[in-house]
Write an enzyme that holds these catalytic residues in place. Structure first.
Site, PDB file in Angstrom:
ATOM      1  N   LYS A  22      24.960 -62.694  41.192  1.00 41.82           N
ATOM      2  CA  LYS A  22      24.704 -61.604  42.150  1.00 41.82           C
ATOM      3  C   LYS A  22      24.575 -60.312  41.358  1.00 41.82           C
ATOM      4  CE  LYS A  22      24.387 -60.862  46.636  1.00 41.82           C
ATOM      5  NZ  LYS A  22      23.841 -61.724  47.723  1.00 41.82           N
TER       6      LYS A  22
ATOM      7  N   ASP B  50      19.077 -58.550  49.083  1.00 36.85           N
ATOM      8  CA  ASP B  50      20.319 -58.543  49.860  1.00 36.85           C
ATOM      9  C   ASP B  50      20.300 -57.195  50.588  1.00 36.85           C
ATOM     10  OD1 ASP B  50      23.074 -60.058  50.171  1.00 36.85           O
ATOM     11  OD2 ASP B  50      23.640 -57.982  49.882  1.00 36.85           O
TER      12      ASP B  50
ATOM     13  N   ASN C 255      17.411 -57.605  57.866  1.00 31.89           N
ATOM     14  CA  ASN C 255      16.669 -58.857  57.714  1.00 31.89           C
ATOM     15  C   ASN C 255      17.343 -60.028  58.437  1.00 31.89           C
ATOM     16  OD1 ASN C 255      16.610 -61.484  55.745  1.00 31.89           O
ATOM     17  ND2 ASN C 255      14.592 -60.600  56.107  1.00 31.89           N
TER      18      ASN C 255
HETATM   19  P1  NDP Z   1      19.741 -55.400  55.366  1.00 29.23           P
HETATM   20  O1  NDP Z   1      19.867 -54.295  54.391  1.00 29.23           O
HETATM   21  O2  NDP Z   1      18.380 -55.862  55.753  1.00 29.23           O
HETATM   22  O3  NDP Z   1      20.519 -55.029  56.722  1.00 29.23           O
HETATM   23  C1  NDP Z   1      21.883 -54.766  56.716  1.00 29.23           C
HETATM   24  C2  NDP Z   1      22.295 -54.340  58.118  1.00 29.23           C
HETATM   25  O4  NDP Z   1      23.697 -54.182  58.187  1.00 29.23           O
HETATM   26  C3  NDP Z   1      21.714 -53.018  58.551  1.00 29.23           C
HETATM   27  O5  NDP Z   1      21.560 -53.020  59.950  1.00 29.23           O
HETATM   28  C4  NDP Z   1      22.768 -52.016  58.134  1.00 29.23           C
HETATM   29  O6  NDP Z   1      22.740 -50.798  58.852  1.00 29.23           O
HETATM   30  C5  NDP Z   1      24.024 -52.811  58.432  1.00 29.23           C
HETATM   31  N1  NDP Z   1      25.121 -52.430  57.520  1.00 29.23           N
HETATM   32  C6  NDP Z   1      25.125 -52.527  56.171  1.00 29.23           C
HETATM   33  N2  NDP Z   1      26.280 -52.087  55.665  1.00 29.23           N
HETATM   34  C7  NDP Z   1      27.006 -51.713  56.732  1.00 29.23           C
HETATM   35  C8  NDP Z   1      28.305 -51.164  56.868  1.00 29.23           C
HETATM   36  N3  NDP Z   1      29.095 -50.935  55.801  1.00 29.23           N
HETATM   37  N4  NDP Z   1      28.744 -50.901  58.128  1.00 29.23           N
HETATM   38  C9  NDP Z   1      27.961 -51.144  59.213  1.00 29.23           C
HETATM   39  N5  NDP Z   1      26.723 -51.662  59.138  1.00 29.23           N
HETATM   40  C10 NDP Z   1      26.269 -51.929  57.921  1.00 29.23           C
HETATM   41  O7  NDP Z   1      20.605 -56.600  54.784  1.00 29.23           O
HETATM   42  P2  NDP Z   1      20.540 -58.148  55.137  1.00 29.23           P
HETATM   43  O8  NDP Z   1      20.214 -58.327  56.562  1.00 29.23           O
HETATM   44  O9  NDP Z   1      19.718 -58.787  54.106  1.00 29.23           O
HETATM   45  O10 NDP Z   1      22.044 -58.586  54.851  1.00 29.23           O
HETATM   46  C11 NDP Z   1      23.053 -58.593  55.877  1.00 29.23           C
HETATM   47  C12 NDP Z   1      24.190 -59.487  55.442  1.00 29.23           C
HETATM   48  O11 NDP Z   1      23.693 -60.828  55.245  1.00 29.23           O
HETATM   49  C13 NDP Z   1      24.879 -59.129  54.131  1.00 29.23           C
HETATM   50  O12 NDP Z   1      26.250 -59.500  54.203  1.00 29.23           O
HETATM   51  C14 NDP Z   1      24.190 -60.019  53.106  1.00 29.23           C
HETATM   52  O13 NDP Z   1      24.973 -60.236  51.949  1.00 29.23           O
HETATM   53  C15 NDP Z   1      24.045 -61.296  53.930  1.00 29.23           C
HETATM   54  N6  NDP Z   1      23.044 -62.241  53.480  1.00 29.23           N
HETATM   55  C16 NDP Z   1      21.725 -61.872  53.345  1.00 29.23           C
HETATM   56  C17 NDP Z   1      20.785 -62.801  52.947  1.00 29.23           C
HETATM   57  C18 NDP Z   1      19.328 -62.474  52.902  1.00 29.23           C
HETATM   58  O14 NDP Z   1      18.532 -63.413  52.705  1.00 29.23           O
HETATM   59  N7  NDP Z   1      18.909 -61.255  53.093  1.00 29.23           N
HETATM   60  C19 NDP Z   1      21.172 -64.180  52.580  1.00 29.23           C
HETATM   61  C20 NDP Z   1      22.567 -64.491  52.843  1.00 29.23           C
HETATM   62  C21 NDP Z   1      23.453 -63.529  53.245  1.00 29.23           C
HETATM   63  P3  NDP Z   1      21.683 -49.623  58.461  1.00 29.23           P
HETATM   64  O15 NDP Z   1      20.350 -50.063  59.014  1.00 29.23           O
HETATM   65  O16 NDP Z   1      22.218 -48.402  59.142  1.00 29.23           O
HETATM   66  O17 NDP Z   1      21.706 -49.525  56.987  1.00 29.23           O
END
Ligand code: NDP
Length: 449
Positions: A124, A164, A238
């Site tokens: 990572k 991520d 995502n």
């Molecule tokens: P994105 O950056 O696309 O979206 C993250 C989302 O979570 C956004 O809506 C963001 O809000 C919100 N967010 C992030 N940090 C915080 C926080 N501290 N408090 C509140 N809301 C928060 O990321 P992903 O969708 O890719 O990832 C989401 C989760 O899924 C993570 O835990 C990641 O590790 C996990 N994951 C992702 C994978 C992937 O393929 N993308 C695969 C496996 C796991 P805002 O829009 O305001 O920033």
């Protein structure tokens, strides 16, 4: 005793890395039955070796913002374990990133990748850079500067990063371009690439779709389904977007999404097209949603009840935490259970605290821990690597079918392993032991390294 000693050593060696302690504790405690049964793991110091990454790369990223100011960020690539394949795992760009966060994510990734049955080790990386509010030019210059160091550590057979939080198609494009420029090679060195330059269909959808497929499998075993059911989703990135989309495909009704500023409750069902427009195209706040859909309710984070996440106060049949780590605590878990929630499938990594996880396990609801339920993303990344290696690209239906099969297999393997160890509904134990055995046995086969 052996397990407890290793956990204590991790805590005393890295006192400030709380998220890493949490991930290690969750995994190691659940491994106790298999460790007790098989002395070979202790004799080969497998746990001591698993909790220390093969390699940690810490570097500085220096870039120039639009005003001509020099900016400096901290960055990491942590190559955790490559016993069963090249290091594989995403890059996170978020101000909260520090060594402990990347270590917890890398550690989880080792077991998750093993569960996919594809040949991928775990790693990572990321940076405390915040892409939010930056221009495309600033994001590009940051990504180029990040790759100026990272390129020497990665490779299609060595270490293959992906996206991520904060790293999507735009960032992968800039990172890949700079890798190609520096090395003069067109390699499948990153996944999540654009379709015209080596990407795979279904990669953007994979984590969200996979997480819903996993929930479907858990429910099927109990004679239940998602059809006609109200579901809650957190996040709006995502993973959340494609979770919402797949829930509709299966006849469910997702009613919430959230971001770092607040949450939307749309009783009639979240409007996916609007969500995509706001979050994928405009990178806007969810507050914009109610300007178009005034019947929905927006709650700011500052108005959440103290110590709880408002998303989990909405009654639902199934919950899909898809934002970030520790976004669902014991108070939230109790509220969900009191409101009749029967299923939690984790799209995010470690979204539930240890206490919340315990409550779900005790209640014996369908609980899919992140490393199993969200493995669809890395699984399709593995399929992207296979397509790059064979210089072929597969149709949407073909990749989606592979994804579906992989999620079915991950459930079957985790569930079977849980049964083997006498705790049939405990998929935390099942997933951790199933993921662990393959990596640990490969380490033993390959000698003391
Ligand atoms: P994105 O950056 O696309 O979206 C993250 C989302 O979570 C956004 O809506 C963001 O809000 C919100 N967010 C992030 N940090 C915080 C926080 N501290 N408090 C509140 N809301 C928060 O990321 P992903 O969708 O890719 O990832 C989401 C989760 O899924 C993570 O835990 C990641 O590790 C996990 N994951 C992702 C994978 C992937 O393929 N993308 C695969 C496996 C796991 P805002 O829009 O305001 O920033």
């Amino acid at each position: 005793m052996y397990v407890k000693n290793v956990i204590e050593k991790v805590k005393s060696n890295y006192p400030s890395q709380k998220e890493f302690h949490q991930a290690v504790e969750e995994v190691l405690i659940s491994l106790s039955p298999v460790i007790d049964k098989n002395k070979k793991y202790q004799e080969n110091a497998i746990l001591e070796r698993l909790v220390i990454p093969d390699r940690e790369i810490h570097f500085r990223v220096t870039w120039v913002d639009d005003k001509g100011n020099v900016q400096v960020n901290r960055a990491y690539r942590i190559e955790f374990n490559s016993a069963i394949g090249p290091y594989k795992g995403g890059l996170r760009f978020h101000p909260s990133v520090h060594e402990g966060i990347i270590k917890f994510l890398g550690f989880e990734q080792v077991f998750k990748n093993s569960l996919t049955t594809l040949a991928m080790g775990g790693g990572k990386g990321g940076s405390d850079f915040n892409p939010k509010g930056k221009s495309d030019g600033e994001v590009m210059r940051f990504c180029q500067a990040f790759m100026n160091e990272l390129y020497r550590h990665i490779g299609a057979h060595t270490d293959v990063p992906a996206g991520d939080i904060g790293v999507g198609g735009r960032e992968i494009g800039y990172l890949f371009g700079q890798y190609r420029k520096l090395t003069n090679r067109f390699d499948g060195v990153l996944t999540g690439k654009g379709l015209s330059w080596g990407g795979s269909l279904v990669r953007p959808e994979a984590t969200g779709y996979g997480c819903v497929y996993f929930a479907e499998e858990m429910l099927k075993e109990r004679g239940e389904s998602l059809e006609g059911k109200v579901c809650t989703v957190s996040g709006s990135g995502n993973v959340a977007i494609y979770t919402v989309e797949k829930l509709y495909h299966l006849g469910a009704k997702p009613v919430t999404v959230s971001d770092s500023k607040g949450m939307i409750y749309d009783e009639g069902g979240i409007d996916v097209a609007l969500l995509k427009e706001l979050k994928e195209l405009k990178r806007a706040s969810l507050e914009e949603y109610i300007k178009i859909k005034p019947q929905a309710k927006y709650t700011k984070i500052s108005d959440y009840k103290e110590g709880s996440n408002a998303v989990w106060s909405i009654p639902c049949f199934a919950a899909f935490p898809s934002a970030t780590e520790n976004e669902l605590n014991a108070i939230d878990a109790k509220t969900l259970l009191q409101n009749g929630c029967k299923c939690v499938s984790e799209g995010a990594n470690m979204p539930s605290t240890l206490e919340a996880t315990d409550l779900f396990l005790k209640a014996k609801i369908c609980y899919g821990p992140g490393k199993a339920a969200n493995a669809g993303g890395v699984a399709v990344s593995g399929l992207e690597m296979a397509q790059n290696a064979s210089k072929h690209s597969w149709d949407f239906e073909v990749v989606d079918k592979h994804l579906h099969n992989i999620m079915e297999n991950i459930f079957a393997n985790s569930s079977q392993t849980a049964k083997e160890f006498g705790d049939p509904t405990n998929l935390v134990l099942g997933a951790n032991i199933a993921g662990f055995r393959k990596v640990a046995d490969a380490m033993i086969d390959q000698g003391i390294l």
